[in-house]
Design an enzyme around this catalytic site. Structure first.
Site, short mmCIF file in Angstrom:
data_model
loop_
_atom_site.label_atom_id
_atom_site.label_comp_id
_atom_site.label_asym_id
_atom_site.label_seq_id
_atom_site.Cartn_x
_atom_site.Cartn_y
_atom_site.Cartn_z
N GLY A 257 -86.09 -27.15 -19.13
CA GLY A 257 -87.13 -28.01 -19.64
C GLY A 257 -87.35 -27.75 -21.11
O GLY A 257 -87.51 -28.68 -21.91
N ALA A 258 -87.36 -26.47 -21.48
CA ALA A 258 -87.57 -26.09 -22.88
C ALA A 258 -87.23 -24.61 -23.02
O ALA A 258 -86.99 -23.91 -22.03
CB ALA A 258 -89.01 -26.35 -23.30
N MET A 259 -87.21 -24.13 -24.27
CA MET A 259 -86.93 -22.72 -24.56
C MET A 259 -87.86 -22.25 -25.66
O MET A 259 -88.01 -22.90 -26.69
CB MET A 259 -85.47 -22.54 -24.97
N ASN A 261 -88.17 -20.39 -28.24
CA ASN A 261 -87.76 -19.77 -29.49
C ASN A 261 -88.93 -19.76 -30.47
O ASN A 261 -89.47 -20.81 -30.80
CB ASN A 261 -86.61 -20.56 -30.11
N HIS A 291 -96.76 -24.23 -21.76
CA HIS A 291 -95.96 -23.13 -21.23
C HIS A 291 -95.18 -22.43 -22.34
O HIS A 291 -95.21 -21.20 -22.47
CB HIS A 291 -95.01 -23.69 -20.16
N GLU A 292 -94.48 -23.22 -23.15
CA GLU A 292 -93.68 -22.62 -24.22
C GLU A 292 -94.55 -21.96 -25.27
O GLU A 292 -94.19 -20.91 -25.82
CB GLU A 292 -92.79 -23.68 -24.87
#
Length: 884
Positions: A257-259, A261, A291-292
């Protein structure tokens, strides 16, 4: 390539202290490779010792350790030995690296819409070594200074803030705070960029140019959610965001979904909505953003020491992502979504043979860590944290986290470090809690037992906790107990207006009907003429379940002598992580009461209980279908409708034989039609009902008419994504062929169009189409990760069991070799998507057992087959028990 072991990582961490990375990449070439030069400065605790650095190159040009040239041929797999280390060391590695088409390393994408080239880096879990030489483990953190030479006209961004552009195409970035290698990233290409600022933090959004108009339309909502989440996390944690700029890049063909970084979060560009979407999809995007952002503290500011503490990253980000979305944004029903969708994912993972603790005592290598990115590490861990907050109190919980951030800022930490901080803040010993909730796998079941006296009052109500065979662990639970009664009948005329047949007692409106429901009892205008009771929650209280008391049996003494309610709901409020089972009278009352139940979270808990009971073969699929017919057409929460339809469809497709399945789908389609009739034109519910109808109907004429613009429901936009959904269903049913698919792809020449076309072609009921799709899944390594998955997703269809029967055995013969051609991440997901899940027969299980007997299976493939076989076994047991 060998996966780094925990033992080797610990030995290297004890030996080395990394001071800095200077990474210089040249991506100006048009070929399949790029140039990578890395300078690493590090100290060694034992001068004269030997260690190693990781790199996965196409070719090594040179390696210099403290000015001494080393032989490039010394590279073995991905390990380059570093002999004779000094106390202070400088390592320079020059290499030619390959771009990827798998969403790992430095991914290269050519946009079919305009021919532009885009790059992005994905370093997790151990893919940084595909981009630059590094000590690729999470506890050797160091500042990173990045420089990139790119074609003129490109935009480049990285974790650090831009320091200089000394020449056209040259991008140089400032050193970052200490980073783990798995979060080092960059994006490069002719990206479309939008910028703003909030509370001193520069904010940016990136996407490819072909999505620019869509990002421009969506930007205000994305920026608003970003600002709201940043403010709330600052308030909760008391520690400011520590990485300068907060950019979010929406990138193509992303696996996750995402990362997280730091400084440059990467997200799948599916979140740049190009077509109409539902409110729950917007909520999902908001939750991913939250969340990220939570990861900036959990994972980036404080990083796990090794992958056995993956939960320190994912469980906390999942918990705060949901909490902050619910508290700070307009998506205040995020916990309902969590309860129905995310916890269902966690329950499923925790009951399979591959279950593992939230915080395993040991994860032997990075490959095993990859398989633990699952519903246990995310959803179960977050649910466990919610239970912990209920026990400790929010103030003590947050105070402990602030201490944790202060003590380990820019460093690494373990479970023991977190528990120590929480114990100091709360004054409680968390050792026993952690042992049963974090160190032990599997899930408990909480079952309601009721005895009534002759007057209809409770003689005794008890909650009985049990544990599955092989995992005899009972746990402390704090749960809500809800008692619900019917209070009146609403009669609905043709316009949907309501009049009460019986007097309505003095019950607060909020306890009678849900927000947005225009009638007493919660019925929408599509149910004109139907009589449905209103429902009130007579009582709710919380109770602590003591696992040591009477073999897990807790008597609810306060209910003795009380008039019996129609429904007793355990875990009302969804505070704990446990399966629930209602007493028989409550089960019988659910079809009558669920349509009028006001609280969406309570409805989600009841739907979850029914779906889980059917999954376990405790109840037949027919009971679920009846409940869908009764309650779903009057449901007001889009997430409930969407997930119930998806989960019900999955059970119907696998648990029922051909004849029973066809009959059940007719009933589901009827429920969707009723929902559609009552939905407001242009609303999220209308779109959800239409999607459900597309997936269940066999009325090909009606679907084809929508594509042609005929008899389209008022307010419905038959846009690109909806057209592909219709076309996929028509392909499955054999009502379209290559001509129609090619025409639709010409109409939509985007990357998404290419993926959806591949899925449609794989779904055609044609032997040649199946052979081509199978080749793409099992053999073709030239296709991108997304196109491979599109073929795998479209291949198996429950309507085509006979057509695809010959491929069942082929899966078990060919999947090992196929996994060897792909990276572990892609191989594992392809293995799941390509599994013959509709071949519900003992023969399929025998083939799985034979494959699992092989000692050479990769860890991810073994887990994929174990879990898929377990799911198939449940389907078989249901068919045997209920005769379907």
């Amino acid at each position: 390539m060998p996966s780094l072991t925990r033992v080797a990582a610990a030995e290297r961490a004890a030996l080395l202290d990394v001071e800095s990375y200077a990474i210089d990449l040249d991506v100006t070439g048009a070929g399949p490779t790029f140039r990578s030069t890395t300078e690493i400065r590090f100290r060694c605790a034992t001068p004269g010792a030997t260690s190693f650095v990781e790199i996965r190159p196409e070719r090594v040009y040179g390696v210099r350790l403290n000015g001494v040239e080393l032989d490039p041929a010394a590279l073995v797999d991905n390990h380059f030995p570093l002999p004779g280390l000094r106390a202070e060391n400088t390592l320079v590695v020059e290499a030619e690296m390959a771009y990827s088409n798998t969403g790992e390393g430095l991914h290269r994408f050519v946009d079919p819409a305009d021919g532009n080239v885009y790059l992005y880096a994905m370093s997790a879990v151990d893919n940084a070594q595909r981009i630059f030489a590094c000590f690729d483990q999470p506890d050797l953190k160091a500042p990173v200074t990045l420089a990139v030479s790119a074609p003129a006209g490109w935009i480049v961004a990285g974790n650090g803030e831009l320091a200089a552009t000394p020449a056209p195409g040259r991008w140089e970035f400032a050193p970052t705070p200490p980073l783990a290698t798995y979060v080092v990233t960059l994006v490069a290409g002719p990206y479309h960029v939008l910028r703003t600022e909030h509370d001193g933090v520069p904010l940016g959004l990136y996407c490819r140019r072909s999505l620019a108009e869509h990002l421009d339309r969506e930007a205000e909502e994305i920026f608003t959610v970003t600002r709201q989440c940043l403010d709330r996390l600052h308030e909760l944690f008391g520690v400011r965001y520590a990485f300068g700029t907060y950019d979010q890049a929406f990138v193509p063909e992303f696996n996750m979904g995402a990362m997280e970084n730091p400084g440059l979060v990467t997200l799948r560009d599916d979140y740049v909505f190009r077509s109409a979407v539902t409110e729950d999809e917007r909520e999902r995007r908001a939750t991913v953003i939250a969340h990220e952002m939570a990861h900036m503290w959990f994972g980036d500011l404080v990083t796990l020491r090794w992958w056995d503490d993956l939960w320190l990253n994912e469980s906390f980000a999942e918990y705060f992502g949901t909490r902050v979305t619910a508290e700070a944004t307009r998506f205040d029903r995020a916990w309902t979504t969590f309860g129905l969708r995310r916890k269902a994912w966690g329950y499923a993972a925790d009951q399979r043979p591959s279950t593992h603790p939230v915080a395993p005592a040991e994860v032997p290598d990075a490959a095993q860590a990859l398989t633990n990115l699952d519903g246990i590490s995310y959803a179960k861990g977050a649910a466990v944290l919610r239970q912990l907050v209920a026990w400790l109190g929010d103030e003590a919980f947050l105070a402990g986290l602030r201490t944790f951030f202060t003590d380990h800022r820019f460093g690494n930490a373990t479970l023991a470090d977190l528990l120590a901080a929480l114990a100091r803040a709360s004054g409680r010993d968390l050792g026993g809690w952690a042992e049963v909730w974090l160190r032990q796998p599997q899930v408990n079941t909480l079952r309601v037992e009721v005895r009534r006296d002759d007057d209809g009052r409770y003689a005794e109500v008890a909650i009985v906790q049990s544990a599955p065979a092989g995992y005899p662990v009972l746990r402390p639970h704090r749960i809500g107990i809800g008692l619900y009664d019917a209070f009146g009948i609403g009669l609905y005329d043709a316009s949907g207006a309501a009049e009460a047949d019986e007097p309505t007692p003095e019950v607060p409106v909020a306890d009678q009907t849900a927000p947005g429901r225009p009638v007493v009892g919660g019925v929408t205008p599509g149910d004109a003429g139907r009589r449905i009771p209103g429902v009130r929650r007579r009582d709710r209280f919380e109770v602590d379940l003591d696992p040591a008391a009477d073999r897990g049996r807790t008597v609810l003494t306060r209910l003795a002598g009380e008039p019996a309610a129609r429904l007793v709901l355990p875990n009302d409020g969804d505070l704990t992580f446990a399966k629930i089972r209602l007493d028989p009278d409550s089960v019988a009352a659910v079809p009558e009461l669920l349509p009028g139940l006001a609280d969406p979270l309570a409805r989600a808990v009841l739907w979850g209980e029914t779906l889980d009971a059917v999954t376990d073969a405790d109840r037949p699929v027919s009971a679920l279908v009846e409940l869908v017919e009764t309650a779903l057409p009057v449901e007001t929460e889009v997430i409930v409708v969407r997930d119930v339809l998806a989960l019900a469809r999955s059970l119907i497709d696998r648990y029922l034989d051909r004849e029973a399945r066809a009959a059940a789908l007719v009933r589901l389609a009827g429920a969707c039609d009723r929902l559609l009739a009552g939905a407001e034109p242009g609303s999220s519910m209308q779109l959800t009902a239409v999607r459900g109808l597309i997936g269940t109907t066999r009325d090909t004429g009606r679907l084809a008419g929508w594509l042609a613009g005929a008899d389209v429901p008022a307010g419905l936009a038959v846009d690109a994504d909806l057209r592909w959904s219709v076309l996929l269903r028509l392909a499955v049913l054999g009502a379209v062929g290559e001509t129609e698919i090619a025409a639709e792809q010409a109409r939509d020449p985007s990357a998404t169009g290419a993926e959806r076309a591949a899925e449609c072609r794989a779904a055609l009921p044609d032997p040649e189409a199946k052979s081509r799709a199978w080749q793409a899944v099992m053999k073709d390594t030239t296709l991108s990760n997304r196109l491979v998955m599109a073929n795998a997703t479209g291949f198996w269809q429950p309507e085509q069991v006979d057509l695809t029967a010959s491929f069942v055995e082929r899966y078990f013969v060919e999947v090992v070799e196929a996994a060897g051609h792909r990276t572990p991440w892609v191989a594992d997901r392809v293995a799941v998507a390509a599994y013959p899940r509709y071949a519900v027969a003992e023969r399929t299980r025998e083939l799985a057992a034979a494959l699992l007997a092989r000692p050479d299976l990769p860890v991810g493939l073994r887990r994929a087959v174990i879990d898929a076989d377990d799911d198939l076994g449940r389907a078989l047991r249901s068919r045997i028990r209920w005769g379907a």
